[in-house]
Design a protein around this motif. Structure first.
Motif, PDB file in Angstrom:
ATOM      1  N   SER A   1      -3.430   6.596  28.918  1.00  0.00           N
ATOM      2  CA  SER A   1      -2.936   6.131  27.624  1.00  0.00           C
ATOM      3  C   SER A   1      -3.205   7.189  26.558  1.00  0.00           C
ATOM      4  N   ILE A   2      -2.376   7.159  25.493  1.00  0.00           N
ATOM      5  CA  ILE A   2      -2.600   8.001  24.316  1.00  0.00           C
ATOM      6  C   ILE A   2      -2.432   7.100  23.100  1.00  0.00           C
ATOM      7  N   ASP A   3      -3.416   7.060  22.217  1.00  0.00           N
ATOM      8  CA  ASP A   3      -3.367   6.214  21.033  1.00  0.00           C
ATOM      9  C   ASP A   3      -3.668   7.028  19.784  1.00  0.00           C
ATOM     10  N   LEU A   4      -3.111   6.573  18.667  1.00  0.00           N
ATOM     11  CA  LEU A   4      -3.418   7.151  17.365  1.00  0.00           C
ATOM     12  C   LEU A   4      -4.486   6.289  16.706  1.00  0.00           C
ATOM     13  N   ILE A   5      -5.610   6.913  16.323  1.00  0.00           N
ATOM     14  CA  ILE A   5      -6.737   6.181  15.752  1.00  0.00           C
ATOM     15  C   ILE A   5      -6.954   6.619  14.305  1.00  0.00           C
ATOM     16  N   ASN A   6      -7.036   5.638  13.413  1.00  0.00           N
ATOM     17  CA  ASN A   6      -7.302   5.884  11.996  1.00  0.00           C
ATOM     18  C   ASN A   6      -8.796   5.760  11.739  1.00  0.00           C
ATOM     19  N   LYS A   7      -9.441   6.867  11.386  1.00  0.00           N
ATOM     20  CA  LYS A   7     -10.886   6.875  11.127  1.00  0.00           C
ATOM     21  C   LYS A   7     -11.198   7.190   9.658  1.00  0.00           C
ATOM     22  N   THR A   8     -10.229   6.963   8.788  1.00  0.00           N
ATOM     23  CA  THR A   8     -10.404   7.360   7.385  1.00  0.00           C
ATOM     24  C   THR A   8     -11.455   6.530   6.656  1.00  0.00           C
ATOM     25  N   GLN A   9     -11.793   5.357   7.186  1.00  0.00           N
ATOM     26  CA  GLN A   9     -12.871   4.573   6.573  1.00  0.00           C
ATOM     27  C   GLN A   9     -14.225   5.247   6.761  1.00  0.00           C
ATOM     28  N   ASP A  10     -14.339   6.061   7.819  1.00  0.00           N
ATOM     29  CA  ASP A  10     -15.597   6.745   8.107  1.00  0.00           C
ATOM     30  C   ASP A  10     -15.629   8.158   7.535  1.00  0.00           C
ATOM     31  N   LEU A  11     -14.458   8.813   7.474  1.00  0.00           N
ATOM     32  CA  LEU A  11     -14.377  10.189   6.992  1.00  0.00           C
ATOM     33  C   LEU A  11     -12.990  10.402   6.393  1.00  0.00           C
ATOM     34  N   GLU A  12     -12.947  10.910   5.190  1.00  0.00           N
ATOM     35  CA  GLU A  12     -11.687  11.071   4.469  1.00  0.00           C
ATOM     36  C   GLU A  12     -10.669  11.889   5.269  1.00  0.00           C
ATOM     37  N   ASN A  13      -9.474  11.336   5.388  1.00  0.00           N
ATOM     38  CA  ASN A  13      -8.321  12.007   6.020  1.00  0.00           C
ATOM     39  C   ASN A  13      -8.487  12.257   7.528  1.00  0.00           C
TER      40      ASN A  13
END
Length: 438
Positions: free
Chosen positions: A160-172
């Motif tokens: 699998s390949i997923d896009l993960i949003n981690k902007t809550q932990d580190l900007e951008n």
């Protein structure tokens, strides 16, 4: 004062040693001979070892021991263990014999998923990024087909390949989070090659995505690398028997032993100071097998200790219980091991170790390694809760102390006989050796 050196890697092995002796080992007359005495007389074999790493000057030997009598899933194994610590192989062997008479070890691989990530920065609209990812996900897979073709033939590949949003932990900060099945290989090079191609495609497609502004098109790749934390690559090992069968000491019944043993495990489950030493006992067995079979024990250590902290506090890897008069002791750990590629096909002793294990698959090696860790942990806890750890450990350590003080063979024989009936401590060994010599 010594000076920095340029072109050190271009020097021959002998030139490196001469430079080392001249600049850093002036007070050690035996330095050069010590380094050279560990060279292999077989030039071809030595060249093979020299090329494992950079700037090689000698070989660093560890003992390779054998722990027999491991009954795992109904099959007997002799487990090779590379380790320097006294009593580890003896303890594992004793635990193996103990449990072979009580049904042996059961082991199973729960999952074999491995993880890789492309870490990148994107300062823009997340919904646009999501749309880009949906468009290019097939292109990512297509781009790595030359890399994945052989792995797919063996039944592995990209899961699998997923896009993960981690902007809550580190900007951008965002990730492409990929899962892989690498079959019998550890798969580090395979995974990293795929990830770097993913990054290349992502950046290229972002630069020409019509929905992106000029700033959004400047998506920045930070790094592409596998993770040594593999919480979905899990192996379970366990033993069980009636409580009454746990007594081998006339001073302690099976029920008394079980109660004390389980309390010792529970302490390690809630007390990090104890858990670290408790888990180190399991790692004695795990690392020794990982090293003997040419796998990456640093990656294994890092991943397992992260797993031991997954609930917010460092805790025991092993667990114990009693249900309906049956004692059960088990462990579940993340292990990413391989039996093909890397040192497994290069190092003669690694190849021999895998032959000793009857040419296991990667999943079988995971099971064997987990069992070695469980056996070692059981042996340590059994000693701690009965006779104490030092009695057996110091007995095995006696020879190290005698060798350190250059005892002759006659002296060793007499000292072993003497300490059969006396308590072994470092100071008592030295004192008795001095008496003997005087």
């Amino acid at each position: 004062m010594t000076k920095p050196i340029n072109g050190f890697s271009k020097l021959s092995k002998s030139e490196k040693i001469d430079w080392l002796a001249e600049n850093y080992l002036k007070n050690n007359e035996n330095a050069v001979s010590i380094l050279k005495q560990y060279w292999n007389e077989d030039d071809k074999l030595q060249k093979l070892h020299d090329e494992f790493i950079e700037n090689t000057v000698s070989n660093f030997y560890l003992p390779l021991g054998l722990a027999p009598n491991f009954l795992i899933n109904g099959k007997y194994y002799v487990i090779p263990m590379a380790i320097e610590e006294s009593s580890v192989v003896a303890a594992a062997s004793k635990a193996a014999k103990f449990w072979s008479e009580r049904g042996g070890f059961k082991a199973s691989v729960i999952n074999q998923k491995k993880i890789g990530q492309v870490h990148f920065l994107f300062s823009g609209d997340f919904s646009k990024l999501q749309r880009l990812f949906k468009i290019i996900e097939p292109k990512l897979r297509e781009a790595v087909k030359p890399i994945t073709r052989n792995m797919e033939k063996r039944g592995g590949g990209i899961l699998s390949i997923d896009l993960i949003n981690k902007t809550q932990d580190l900007e951008n900060y965002y990730q492409l989070f990929a899962k892989f099945d690498t079959r019998d290989s550890m798969g580090a090079n395979f995974i990293n090659s795929c990830l770097e191609k993913f990054a290349e495609v992502l950046q290229e497609e972002a630069s020409k995505f019509e929905e992106f502004s000029a700033k959004e098109k400047e998506l920045q790749i930070i790094m592409s690398i596998l993770s040594n934390y593999v919480p979905e690559c899990i192996v379970r090992a366990e033993v069980s028997c009636p409580v009454a069968e746990l007594s081998e000491d006339k001073n302690m019944t099976g029920e008394q032993f079980t109660e004390k043993f389980i309390q010792a495990v529970r302490i390690a489950e809630i007390e990090p100071y104890r858990a670290v030493t408790h888990n180190k006992g399991a790692m004695n067995g795990i690392d020794a097998v990982v090293l003997a079979t040419g796998n990456d024990f640093r990656a294994v250590e890092a991943g397992i200790h992260a797993y031991a902290s997954r609930n917010g506090s460092y805790s025991s890897l092993t667990h114990a219980s009693v249900e309906d008069g049956i004692f059960k002791f088990w462990m579940e750990i993340p292990l990413a091991l391989g039996t093909v590629g890397g040192l497994t096909s290069l190092h003669p002793l690694v190849k021999l170790a895998l032959d000793i294990l009857q040419k296991p698959s990667a999943s079988e090696l995971m099971e064997i390694t987990a069992v070695a860790g469980l056996a070692q942990n059981f042996a340590a806890l059994r000693s701690l809760t009965t006779t104490g750890i030092q009695q057996g450990h110091m007995k095995m350590h006696l020879m190290n102390i005698l060798n350190q003080h250059k005892a002759s063979e006659i002296e060793k024989k007499e000292m072993v006989e003497y300490f059969t009936h006396h308590t072994i401590t470092h100071s008592s060994v030295i004192e008795q050796l001095e008496k003997m010599r005087s």
